[in-house]
Scaffold this active site. Structure first.
Site, PDB file in Angstrom:
ATOM      1  N   ARG A  56       0.937  11.603  -5.485  1.00  0.00           N
ATOM      2  CA  ARG A  56       0.222  10.815  -4.459  1.00  0.00           C
ATOM      3  C   ARG A  56       0.806   9.397  -4.386  1.00  0.00           C
ATOM      4  O   ARG A  56       0.957   8.813  -3.332  1.00  0.00           O
ATOM      5  CB  ARG A  56      -1.281  10.724  -4.771  1.00  0.00           C
ATOM      6  CG  ARG A  56      -2.042  12.030  -4.874  1.00  0.00           C
ATOM      7  CD  ARG A  56      -2.348  12.647  -3.511  1.00  0.00           C
ATOM      8  NE  ARG A  56      -1.160  13.039  -2.802  1.00  0.00           N
ATOM      9  CZ  ARG A  56      -0.394  14.098  -3.129  1.00  0.00           C
ATOM     10  NH1 ARG A  56      -0.705  14.868  -4.135  1.00  0.00           N
ATOM     11  NH2 ARG A  56       0.685  14.385  -2.436  1.00  0.00           N
ATOM     12  N   VAL A  90      -7.803   5.353  -1.697  1.00  0.00           N
ATOM     13  CA  VAL A  90      -7.104   4.892  -2.891  1.00  0.00           C
ATOM     14  C   VAL A  90      -5.678   4.468  -2.550  1.00  0.00           C
ATOM     15  O   VAL A  90      -4.910   4.074  -3.428  1.00  0.00           O
ATOM     16  CB  VAL A  90      -7.124   5.991  -3.984  1.00  0.00           C
ATOM     17  CG1 VAL A  90      -8.554   6.226  -4.463  1.00  0.00           C
ATOM     18  CG2 VAL A  90      -6.526   7.311  -3.500  1.00  0.00           C
ATOM     19  N   HIS A 108     -13.289   3.741  -4.760  1.00  0.00           N
ATOM     20  CA  HIS A 108     -12.899   4.898  -5.577  1.00  0.00           C
ATOM     21  C   HIS A 108     -11.599   4.686  -6.339  1.00  0.00           C
ATOM     22  O   HIS A 108     -10.965   5.651  -6.757  1.00  0.00           O
ATOM     23  CB  HIS A 108     -12.790   6.145  -4.687  1.00  0.00           C
ATOM     24  CG  HIS A 108     -14.109   6.557  -4.095  1.00  0.00           C
ATOM     25  ND1 HIS A 108     -14.235   7.326  -2.967  1.00  0.00           N
ATOM     26  CD2 HIS A 108     -15.378   6.276  -4.504  1.00  0.00           C
ATOM     27  CE1 HIS A 108     -15.516   7.517  -2.712  1.00  0.00           C
ATOM     28  NE2 HIS A 108     -16.239   6.885  -3.622  1.00  0.00           N
ATOM     29  N   CYS A 119     -10.018   0.512 -23.458  1.00  0.00           N
ATOM     30  CA  CYS A 119     -10.484  -0.868 -23.234  1.00  0.00           C
ATOM     31  C   CYS A 119     -10.721  -1.194 -21.758  1.00  0.00           C
ATOM     32  O   CYS A 119     -11.144  -2.296 -21.431  1.00  0.00           O
ATOM     33  CB  CYS A 119      -9.487  -1.878 -23.833  1.00  0.00           C
ATOM     34  SG  CYS A 119      -7.924  -2.000 -22.940  1.00  0.00           S
ATOM     35  N   CYS A 138      -1.566   2.043 -23.611  1.00  0.00           N
ATOM     36  CA  CYS A 138      -2.080   0.763 -23.119  1.00  0.00           C
ATOM     37  C   CYS A 138      -1.376  -0.383 -23.844  1.00  0.00           C
ATOM     38  O   CYS A 138      -1.395  -0.438 -25.077  1.00  0.00           O
ATOM     39  CB  CYS A 138      -3.589   0.699 -23.371  1.00  0.00           C
ATOM     40  SG  CYS A 138      -4.275  -0.928 -23.053  1.00  0.00           S
TER      41      CYS A 138
END
Ligand code: NAD
Length: 236
Positions: A56, A90, A108, A119, A138
């Site tokens: 996407r 989105v 959304h 986190c 992360c």
């Protein structure tokens, strides 16, 4: 709080070549919703879910905003305090049309962002594949990353902002949404005036509650919708 709330869905981006959701039998780009955008699918179907959002993200890279996105961004810049812009989409077509991050609410989530599952920190990654970013972890806490998308069944924290705006605004403008996810008929009942623009009637929307209804392409209806909004705001 703003007097006018403009709330869009997948239909506003259809003319830019991004496929909508319900228009293809409840499938999104040939995937079943349960498989790639429902709560839990990161754990039960993680690789496919990641791939789906990678695709996407790649798909929107060359997509351009259409006239409807552009008119809405112009209106927002002309009446920054009187108009709130929210979208269920989105994609980043409003941003490509010039809206700034703090001038729009993506209810959304946002395709070009990842979020840490531990986190909650959010990272912009552009059009890259998820696994090509940050050694897949992360950068702040080492936690697992995920697309920054609200899946069906998950909490949508920005609905709180939507509810406050709806309670305060006087005109709600709904463009390109089937009303399957958000009960836009109820939104029309909450506000003094309301506008609906879709290609065709939807089983999930009772259009008798809307002050004005346009069954037309968003790029064709937006001129009259903008005139209505400007007339509505002319005394402020
Ligand atoms: P939906 O696909 O359920 O409904 C699309 C609506 O847009 C239909 O009512 C249709 O009549 C209307 N429409 C189609 N083409 C149009 C046009 N040219 N002009 C005006 N209206 C047009 O969309 P939804 O209600 O937004 O729900 C889908 C969910 O899936 C959303 O929550 C969204 O997050 C997600 N989604 C997002 C995108 C995107 O970001 N572009 C695309 C597909 C799905």
């Amino acid at each position: 709080m703003a007097k006018v709330l403009i709330l869009s869905g997948a239909g506003i981006s259809a003319e830019s070549g991004i496929s909508t959701f319900r228009d293809s039998d409840g499938l999104w780009e040939n995937h079943r919703v349960e498989d790639v955008c429902s709560e839990g699918c990161l754990d039960t179907n993680g690789e496919a879910t990641k791939k789906f959002y990678d695709a996407r993200r790649a798909d929107i890279e060359d997509k351009k905003p259409n006239y409807a996105h552009k008119v809405i961004v112009e209106l927002k810049h002309q009446y920054p305090h009187a108009i709130t812009v929210m979208t269920q989409n989105v994609d980043n077509l409003f941003e490509k049309a010039g809206i700034k991050k703090d001038e729009i609410v993506h209810l959304h989530g946002f395709l070009t962002e990842l979020r840490c599952r531990e986190c909650d920190e959010i990272f912009e990654i552009g059009y890259k594949k998820q696994d090509d970013c940050f050694n897949t972890q992360c950068p702040s806490c080492g936690g697992e990353l995920r697309p920054n998308i609200v899946f069906f069944g998950e909490a949508a924290p920005k609905y709180q902002i939507m509810t406050s705006e709806l309670n305060e605004c006087e005109l709600v403008v709904i463009i390109g949404t089937s009303g399957t996810v958000l009960d836009v008929t109820y939104f029309a009942q909450l506000t003094d005036k309301s506008i609906l623009n879709n290609l065709e009637p939807s089983d999930a929307i009772d259009d008798r509650y809307f002050t004005k209804v346009y069954y037309a392409k968003a790029t064709e209806a937006i001129g009259e919708i903008a005139e209505y909004i400007e007339e509505f705001l002319k005394d402020i």
